[in-house]
Enzyme design. Structure first.
Site, PDB file in Angstrom:
ATOM      1  N   CYS A  44      28.712  -3.221  -0.856  1.00 32.37           N
ATOM      2  CA  CYS A  44      27.572  -3.806  -1.552  1.00 32.37           C
ATOM      3  C   CYS A  44      27.469  -3.039  -2.866  1.00 32.37           C
ATOM      4  O   CYS A  44      27.284  -1.824  -2.857  1.00 32.37           O
ATOM      5  CB  CYS A  44      26.312  -3.639  -0.725  1.00 32.37           C
ATOM      6  SG  CYS A  44      24.819  -3.959  -1.691  1.00 32.37           S
ATOM      7  N   GLN A  50      11.485   6.048  -2.528  1.00 29.77           N
ATOM      8  CA  GLN A  50      11.936   5.118  -3.565  1.00 29.77           C
ATOM      9  C   GLN A  50      13.460   4.988  -3.540  1.00 29.77           C
ATOM     10  O   GLN A  50      14.161   5.974  -3.335  1.00 29.77           O
ATOM     11  CB  GLN A  50      11.491   5.609  -4.949  1.00 29.77           C
ATOM     12  CG  GLN A  50       9.983   5.670  -5.146  1.00 29.77           C
ATOM     13  CD  GLN A  50       9.352   4.293  -5.350  1.00 29.77           C
ATOM     14  OE1 GLN A  50      10.024   3.274  -5.383  1.00 29.77           O
ATOM     15  NE2 GLN A  50       8.039   4.274  -5.480  1.00 29.77           N
ATOM     16  N   CYS A  63       5.200  -2.766  -6.993  1.00 36.29           N
ATOM     17  CA  CYS A  63       6.526  -3.393  -6.933  1.00 36.29           C
ATOM     18  C   CYS A  63       6.380  -4.900  -6.879  1.00 36.29           C
ATOM     19  O   CYS A  63       7.340  -5.611  -6.635  1.00 36.29           O
ATOM     20  CB  CYS A  63       7.313  -2.870  -5.739  1.00 36.29           C
ATOM     21  SG  CYS A  63       6.457  -3.076  -4.188  1.00 36.29           S
TER      22      CYS A  63
HETATM   23  N1  SAH Z   1       3.894   6.713  -3.309  1.00 31.78           N
HETATM   24  C1  SAH Z   1       5.046   6.771  -2.461  1.00 31.78           C
HETATM   25  C2  SAH Z   1       5.128   5.609  -1.461  1.00 31.78           C
HETATM   26  C3  SAH Z   1       4.928   4.216  -1.989  1.00 31.78           C
HETATM   27  S1  SAH Z   1       5.380   2.901  -0.893  1.00 31.78           S
HETATM   28  C4  SAH Z   1       6.304   6.906  -3.280  1.00 31.78           C
HETATM   29  O1  SAH Z   1       6.307   6.695  -4.489  1.00 31.78           O
HETATM   30  O2  SAH Z   1       7.343   7.241  -2.707  1.00 31.78           O
HETATM   31  C5  SAH Z   1       3.883   2.463  -0.147  1.00 31.78           C
HETATM   32  C6  SAH Z   1       3.452   3.386   0.979  1.00 31.78           C
HETATM   33  O3  SAH Z   1       2.211   2.886   1.474  1.00 31.78           O
HETATM   34  C7  SAH Z   1       4.387   3.438   2.162  1.00 31.78           C
HETATM   35  O4  SAH Z   1       4.656   4.780   2.457  1.00 31.78           O
HETATM   36  C8  SAH Z   1       3.590   2.779   3.310  1.00 31.78           C
HETATM   37  O5  SAH Z   1       3.850   3.358   4.561  1.00 31.78           O
HETATM   38  C9  SAH Z   1       2.161   3.043   2.884  1.00 31.78           C
HETATM   39  N2  SAH Z   1       1.113   2.110   3.337  1.00 31.78           N
HETATM   40  C10 SAH Z   1       1.209   0.793   3.610  1.00 31.78           C
HETATM   41  N3  SAH Z   1      -0.004   0.282   3.889  1.00 31.78           N
HETATM   42  C11 SAH Z   1      -0.900   1.303   3.781  1.00 31.78           C
HETATM   43  C12 SAH Z   1      -2.338   1.406   3.938  1.00 31.78           C
HETATM   44  N4  SAH Z   1      -3.056   0.353   4.246  1.00 31.78           N
HETATM   45  N5  SAH Z   1      -2.901   2.602   3.727  1.00 31.78           N
HETATM   46  C13 SAH Z   1      -2.157   3.704   3.409  1.00 31.78           C
HETATM   47  N6  SAH Z   1      -0.814   3.658   3.257  1.00 31.78           N
HETATM   48  C14 SAH Z   1      -0.190   2.479   3.441  1.00 31.78           C
END
Ligand code: SAH
Length: 444
Positions: free
Chosen positions: A154, A276, A402
């Site tokens: 891929c 990410q 995103c």
């Molecule tokens: N800020 C991090 C993760 C972003 S992805 C980074 O940049 O790496 C979004 C994250 O939100 C994921 O880890 C997912 O598990 C979490 N998530 C999803 N729904 C949620 C909610 N209702 N409350 C808190 N976290 C949540």
């Protein structure tokens, strides 16, 4: 209009999914693999209430931006949507998509969107891959389908993933280890999940059963496949579901976690935690978020949807205190450990839904100055936005998204609550696909 009708149409725009859009008989027709400006001959394959779907037969006047795809699987695989056009055209489409979302969904007129930050490469940028393993082969699903496209590489995934899928395929054949069959719920191997970081590649074999025959041979095969694997794990997912990972992970060999760094901070990452996928672009994304936050050092910051703690810890040297909230327990455990590892002693983490935990934080008298929001595709819960809007100390929100459509929807609600969109910068984290990341600064 009827199924199998043939039309010549002009493509005038793009859908959210990366399909071209034109009109026939006054009806919008979505056509994959086309580019705005092209005239194309299509056959109607589906008619819905408000639109139809066409299949491309011929491009009658190709766009100057049309290119030969660099991936031989592109026209079957559902992973990428824009590899039939130049990267410049792809960036233009992504920029436009964000503008359109803010204007159509958010009702922001003539909002200035900063120039999209391009990626250095359209290939090999993904540090994470998941390849479904089925009786029909190992690969990727076709677009909107559960039909597997057998792959031996891929192009967007890290080099090591290619060697790993081929090693597992060889091992399965040699020892007759059966793939899991969704229809009969029988078989063993469900998915090959790999993640790349600075400590190497972590391989996770997802199985339907606890027993994994020929484990030693699997480990040998993987260790010999000429890539720096740092750990081999088995994840057990016995449920009849299309969620990839189950809750239990066993270490078969080496390390159980991956280590990677984003800029000056280093992170331990468990397989179940979000991380990410494009490291280089994440560094740019966080740098923009940091610039938007313009922290002075006295601020209380909240890192909502914090995953393993990356965003807050990236800002830690410029604030007084960090509160991180995340729903996945493994990720919260990582976040706590990562804070210690990075010698950050002003961070607290809470496990739960951001929209629930926030009420407790407010009740306890916590007063954030700056909040980072980085929700999954569905965006923020309305309750979270309502509570945030009522916190008087809160001056700045940095919303990382995103999915432009939910960002625009949420930004509209913030705007109705006295926040103003100060700056919007798209970052291309996912070249070749129709996905794009956006950082948006909202100020009171
Ligand atoms: N800020 C991090 C993760 C972003 S992805 C980074 O940049 O790496 C979004 C994250 O939100 C994921 O880890 C997912 O598990 C979490 N998530 C999803 N729904 C949620 C909610 N209702 N409350 C808190 N976290 C949540």
């Amino acid at each position: 209009m009827q199924k199998n009708d043939i039309y010549e149409i002009e493509i005038t725009g793009m859908t959210d999914d990366g399909n071209g859009v034109g009109r026939a008989e006054g009806i919008a027709v979505f056509v994959p693999y086309t580019i705005p400006g092209e005239t194309v001959r299509i056959i109607i394959i589906k008619i819905m209430k408000n639109y139809a779907v066409g299949k491309l037969i011929d491009v009658l006047n190709p766009s100057q931006e049309r290119v030969k795809s660099d991936c031989k699987y592109f026209y079957q695989c559902g992973g990428c949507a824009l590899r039939h056009m130049s990267y410049d055209e792809e960036l233009k489409i992504k920029q436009q998509k964000i503008y359109d979302c803010f204007s159509r969904i958010g009702r922001f007129d003539n909002l200035k969107i900063n120039d999209i930050i391009p990626a250095a490469s359209r290939q090999r940028y993904r540090n994470k891959s998941q390849f479904p393993v089925t009786p029909d082969g190992i690969g990727m699903y076709a677009n909107h389908s559960h039909r597997i496209i057998e792959l031996d590489d891929c192009l967007i995934s890290h080099e090591s993933s290619k060697r790993i899928i081929n090693a597992v395929r060889y091992w399965q054949k040699t020892y007759s280890v059966p793939s899991y069959d969704e229809k009969t719920c029988r078989g063993t191997i469900r998915n090959i999940y790999t993640r790349r970081g600075k400590s190497g590649t972590l391989v996770c074999i997802v199985t339907a059963t606890r027993s994994l025959p020929h484990t030693d041979e699997l480990i040998e095969e993987l260790k010999n496949c000429n890539t720096d694997i740092c750990g081999i794990l088995q994840n057990i997912n016995s449920k009849n579901t299309n969620v990839v990972l189950g809750n239990e992970t066993i270490t078969l060999w080496g390390s159980s976690e991956l280590i990677d760094n984003i800029g000056h901070v280093e992170f331990f990452i468990s397989p179940l935690s979000f991380y990410q996928v494009n490291k280089k672009q994440t560094e740019r994304l966080y740098a923009i978020a940091r610039e938007f936050a313009n922290l002075k050092g006295y601020e209380m910051i909240w890192d909502m949807y914090c995953g393993i703690g990356t965003i807050g810890q990236f800002m830690a040297d410029r604030c007084k205190k960090i509160i991180g909230v995340e729903v996945v327990p493994d990720a919260v455990e990582n976040a706590v450990r990562n804070a210690n590892h990075n010698k950050i002693y002003n961070a607290e983490y809470y496990c739960g839904k951001a929209e629930d935990i926030i009420t407790d934080l407010v009740k306890r008298g916590e007063t954030p100055d700056t909040v980072f929001l980085d929700p999954p595709r569905k965006g923020c819960d309305k309750r979270l936005i309502d509570v945030l809007s009522k916190i008087n100390t809160l001056k700045k929100i940095i919303y990382i998204s995103c999915k432009p459509s939910t960002l625009a929807r949420d930004a509209k609600i913030f705007a109705e609550n006295n926040f103003k969109i100060e700056s919007v910068t798209p970052v291309d984290m996912f070249p070749g696909t129709n996905h794009v990341e956006t950082v948006c600064l909202l100020t009171r």
